[in-house]
Motif scaffolding. Structure first.
Motif, mmCIF file in Angstrom:
data_model
loop_
_atom_site.group_PDB
_atom_site.id
_atom_site.type_symbol
_atom_site.label_atom_id
_atom_site.label_comp_id
_atom_site.label_asym_id
_atom_site.label_seq_id
_atom_site.Cartn_x
_atom_site.Cartn_y
_atom_site.Cartn_z
ATOM 1 N N ILE A 168 0.862 -1.177 0.000
ATOM 2 C CA ILE A 168 0.000 0.000 0.000
ATOM 3 C C ILE A 168 0.899 1.228 0.000
ATOM 4 O O ILE A 168 1.980 1.202 0.582
ATOM 5 N N SER A 170 2.157 4.964 1.143
ATOM 6 C CA SER A 170 2.226 5.557 2.485
ATOM 7 C C SER A 170 0.993 6.352 2.868
ATOM 8 O O SER A 170 0.502 6.260 3.979
ATOM 9 N N ASN A 171 0.505 7.144 1.908
ATOM 10 C CA ASN A 171 -0.619 8.001 2.274
ATOM 11 C C ASN A 171 -1.847 7.180 2.636
ATOM 12 O O ASN A 171 -2.593 7.545 3.534
ATOM 13 N N ILE A 173 -1.708 4.202 3.936
ATOM 14 C CA ILE A 173 -1.447 3.638 5.264
ATOM 15 C C ILE A 173 -1.847 4.636 6.339
ATOM 16 O O ILE A 173 -2.551 4.305 7.286
ATOM 17 N N ILE A 196 -12.507 7.829 3.940
ATOM 18 C CA ILE A 196 -11.187 7.190 3.910
ATOM 19 C C ILE A 196 -11.130 6.160 2.786
ATOM 20 O O ILE A 196 -10.189 6.114 2.004
ATOM 21 N N LEU A 198 -12.807 5.902 0.008
ATOM 22 C CA LEU A 198 -12.750 6.505 -1.324
ATOM 23 C C LEU A 198 -11.370 7.066 -1.610
ATOM 24 O O LEU A 198 -10.840 6.928 -2.712
ATOM 25 N N LYS A 199 -10.795 7.677 -0.588
ATOM 26 C CA LYS A 199 -9.471 8.257 -0.816
ATOM 27 C C LYS A 199 -8.416 7.175 -1.017
ATOM 28 O O LYS A 199 -7.527 7.308 -1.849
ATOM 29 N N LEU A 201 -8.923 4.285 -2.289
ATOM 30 C CA LEU A 201 -9.139 3.773 -3.642
ATOM 31 C C LEU A 201 -8.554 4.737 -4.677
ATOM 32 O O LEU A 201 -7.911 4.326 -5.637
ATOM 33 N N GLY A 202 -8.789 6.021 -4.435
ATOM 34 C CA GLY A 202 -8.224 7.034 -5.330
ATOM 35 C C GLY A 202 -6.708 6.925 -5.383
ATOM 36 O O GLY A 202 -6.110 6.918 -6.450
ATOM 37 N N ASN A 203 -6.101 6.779 -4.202
ATOM 38 C CA ASN A 203 -4.648 6.643 -4.139
ATOM 39 C C ASN A 203 -4.185 5.430 -4.914
ATOM 40 O O ASN A 203 -3.182 5.471 -5.611
ATOM 41 N N PHE A 205 -5.586 3.860 -7.469
ATOM 42 C CA PHE A 205 -5.642 4.042 -8.918
ATOM 43 C C PHE A 205 -4.592 5.044 -9.374
ATOM 44 O O PHE A 205 -3.984 4.886 -10.419
ATOM 45 N N ASN A 206 -4.416 6.035 -8.573
ATOM 46 C CA ASN A 206 -3.416 7.035 -8.902
ATOM 47 C C ASN A 206 -2.037 6.401 -9.028
ATOM 48 O O ASN A 206 -1.311 6.627 -9.991
ATOM 49 N N VAL B 187 -9.894 9.429 -10.686
ATOM 50 C CA VAL B 187 -9.168 9.404 -9.423
ATOM 51 C C VAL B 187 -9.505 10.634 -8.589
ATOM 52 O O VAL B 187 -9.774 10.553 -7.395
ATOM 53 N N LEU B 190 -12.978 10.322 -7.114
ATOM 54 C CA LEU B 190 -12.990 9.477 -5.909
ATOM 55 C C LEU B 190 -12.510 10.275 -4.713
ATOM 56 O O LEU B 190 -13.102 10.236 -3.640
ATOM 57 N N ASN B 191 -11.415 11.000 -4.920
ATOM 58 C CA ASN B 191 -10.858 11.784 -3.823
ATOM 59 C C ASN B 191 -11.794 12.895 -3.383
ATOM 60 O O ASN B 191 -11.917 13.179 -2.201
ATOM 61 N N PHE B 322 7.409 5.556 5.902
ATOM 62 C CA PHE B 322 6.542 6.399 5.084
ATOM 63 C C PHE B 322 7.248 6.751 3.779
ATOM 64 O O PHE B 322 6.685 6.647 2.692
#
Lengths: 335, 326
Positions: A168, A170-171, A173, A196, A198-199, A201-203, A205-206, B187, B190-191, B322
């Motif tokens: 995963i 970092s963001n 996590i 959380i 959705l974000k 998931l966004g991360n 795909f990004n 994306v 989603l965000n 991180f």
């Protein structure tokens, strides 16, 4: 070993059966608290939007537990994010896969057409976030991101419709970690979890669709240092190659670091780049018509053997020096 | 001054009218305008559940007056406004300065006519969330959130919702994360949806904990506390300046300063400072320009291990880990 069988759907009804097997009850269609004799913790389910739901599990088991997920009719992908600080097991086709942030493999993507079993380690706190996503929706995503490297397509062609993606970012996590600190009984928890998810998931795909060539990331300082040494090389083509020790010293790095960074950044070793630039300069000099012999140019560029110079010249430009050579006196005769 | 009359609503009906009023066009989910008056991005998204998000990141090149007169008044607008510059909201007999260092969260009933004025040179980053009143109830119910006397709360005859407040630090960072992303695409959608959910969650949390409503605080005191906050944000690289120093800055006794600061920001001054410091450290790590120890030195942590332990305590992950998984 206690066994728990279940299936997933995007709507809450699948939980009823789970609650029954655990001989506990389903609260508000979203929460199953694990009874004390089995362990300590809960499963929390929420529908985020059309085609996406989430299950968040936080539990500490007191006895071995095997959670068997059966295939279901819905076409789903399951994104399993595991933030436990130890190793849990996911069993697919009789092969155990280790998962958990402990061994840095903490994300698995499962196809719900294939059965799998999840075995949380006993006596340890297991934290997992599972996103259930309608395949149709992912299909849309895939179309929107028309990348050549499309791994969902790849995973379909694979015999196993399972893909172990790795880690995963970092963001995400941090986002999942922040769920830990919230109480599920807060009235803000549901929105929080959805946000959380959705974000995350966004991360995903990004990160996934990001072009791979971004792998090489130099800091500004390093980039500047490399440019500086490259400029030095191109400005000192008349001399000999200044040696790696000298160049790395100039860049303020160790020799090996300098060499590898240089190679990654310019796609060439310093020495090769130097020779190439030198030959290009040689071509310019040859065509300038200011020299009367090849040897003069060769000496000018600090070569000692004409044959070596000619070979290098041919190697790089695929033509002989004599093809490009314009003689000094020759031009004089014409005028 | 350019005067624009427009409307919002909790569906996408307003978009076309709005675009026409500001002399722009709709392209996909973007509203593009001519560059003379304002530059930047305007993006709208239907988040489902009767929620519309409207994202703005623009710089104004002229003074603007936006008059909001809604045809369909069945919604509540949440305006998270991080304008750097001068902007005011006026309605009836009241007027408030809004922006990053003023009231940066306003909740205004759609039934209310309001006037938003923003001066030339201001840079606005804002997220407006429009929620249908009927949906608030349904939303709460679907998400199993129980608030007493919700019916009277959202009935505009009994209760017109107008609230000026400062968003929590958490909300600010959520918005800041959103700002970093490139606008448009699945994306981002989603965000954006995620952000809307998080902001709502945060707002609900605030209602639940019944924190003091900032409008009730003496304006003078509020301005002073905010100026201290600003000072802290601007000096994140340095040591914590001590309560004594800050209390003097705010012209208050130390105990008054401490309690007021906590009331307004929800955190003690030290916690607020440390949290923002760590967020800054995280951002620096994300940029991949400095090493962990360079950042620790840069932010004046006593030593690397203290920095690492604080980072871990706050984010649940060590700075090195991180960095590695970015």
């Amino acid at each position: 070993m206690r066994k728990l069988t279940h299936y997933y759907s995007l709507t809450p009804e699948w939980q009823l059966n789970v609650a029954e097997q655990l001989s506990t009850e389903l609260i508000d269609n979203k929460l199953i608290v694990v009874p004390n004799h089995i362990g300590d913790g809960f499963f929390y389910f929420s529908q985020i939007m059309e085609g996406i739901s989430v299950v968040y599990a936080d539990l500490l088991t007191k006895e071995p537990l095997k959670i068997i997920r059966q295939r279901s009719d819905n076409e789903l992908f399951i994104f399993h994010f595991d933030l436990s600080e130890h190793v849990n097991l996911i069993k697919i086709n009789n092969v155990d896969y280790e998962i958990g942030s402990f061994n840095q493999l903490d994300l698995a993507i499962l196809d719900n057409q294939i059965e799998s079993a999840f075995k949380p380690a006993v006596g340890e706190r297991t934290i997992a976030l599972r996103l259930l996503i309608d395949k149709k929706l992912l299909h849309d995503f895939i179309l929107k991101f028309s990348t050549s490297e499309n791994y969902f397509a790849k995973s379909k062609s694979n015999k196993k419709a399972f893909y172990h993606y790795g880690n995963i970012d970092s963001n995400s996590i941090l986002l999942i970690q922040s769920i830990k600190t919230k109480s599920i009984y807060d009235l803000s928890f549901d929105s929080f979890l959805k946000g959380i998810s959705l974000k995350v998931l966004g991360n995903f795909f990004n990160k996934f669709y990001e072009p791979k060539n971004k792998n090489l990331q130099l800091t500004d300082v390093e980039g500047q240092a490399l440019e500086k040494t490259k400029n030095y090389l191109t400005n000192n083509l008349y001399g000999p190659f200044p040696s790696l020790t000298f160049l790395s010293g100039m860049a303020g790095m160790s020799e090996s670091k300098y060499k590898s960074l240089f190679k990654k950044h310019f796609n060439d070793t310093p020495k090769n780049l130097f020779i190439e630039e030198k030959i290009k300069l040689a071509q310019k000099l040859l065509r300038s018509g200011e020299y009367s012999t090849l040897t003069a140019i060769m000496y000018e560029l600090n070569y000692t053997k004409l044959s070596y110079f000619c070979t290098k010249y041919f190697e790089i430009l695929k033509r002989k020096p004599t093809d490009d050579f314009v003689k000094k006196n020759a031009t004089k005769k014409v005028t | 001054m350019k005067i624009i009359e427009h409307r919002y609503s909790a569906d996408l009906e307003w978009v076309e009218h709005y675009a026409a009023q500001i002399g722009g066009k709709i392209e996909g989910n973007f509203i593009t305008t001519s560059e003379d008056f304002q530059t930047g991005t305007r993006y709208f998204l239907d988040c489902g559940d009767g929620i519309i998000a409207y994202y703005l990141n623009v710089e104004y090149h002229r003074n603007f007056r936006l008059i909001q007169k809604n045809l369909n008044q069945d919604f509540v607008g949440f305006y998270y406004n991080l304008t750097e510059g001068e902007a005011t909201v006026r309605s009836g007999h009241f007027m408030y300065n809004v922006g990053r260092w003023q009231y940066n969260l306003s909740v205004i009933d759609g039934a209310l006519e309001s006037r938003y004025e923003v001066l030339k040179g201001s840079k606005t980053f804002a997220l407006c969330i429009f929620i249908k009143k009927s949906m608030i109830k349904a939303f709460l119910k679907r998400n199993n959130i129980i608030i007493e006397n919700i019916d009277t709360l959202i009935d505009s005859k009994v209760n017109t919702i107008v609230r000026f407040d400062r968003m929590s630090n958490e909300s600010f960072h959520v918005l800041n994360d959103l700002k970093k992303l490139e606008v448009g695409g699945a994306v981002f959608d989603l965000n954006l949806r995620g952000t809307v959910h998080l902001l709502i969650s945060n707002y609900l949390k605030k209602i639940a904990t019944k924190r003091v409503i900032i409008q009730t605080v003496n304006e003078n005191d509020l301005a002073k506390i905010i100026s201290v906050q600003m000072y802290l944000i601007e000096h994140l690289g340095e040591h914590f300046p001590s309560i004594h120093f800050m209390a003097q800055m705010a012209n208050m006794s130390e105990s008054k300063f401490k309690s007021l600061f906590k009331k307004i920001t929800g955190d003690t001054a030290n916690a607020f400072f440390m949290e923002n410091k760590l967020q800054l450290a995280k951002e620096l790590l994300e940029k991949k320009q400095l090493t962990v120890s360079q950042i620790s030195d840069h932010l004046h942590f006593t030593n690397n291990s203290y920095f690492a332990s604080k980072f871990r305590e706050h984010f649940g992950l060590s700075p090195k880990a991180f960095y590695k998984q970015l």
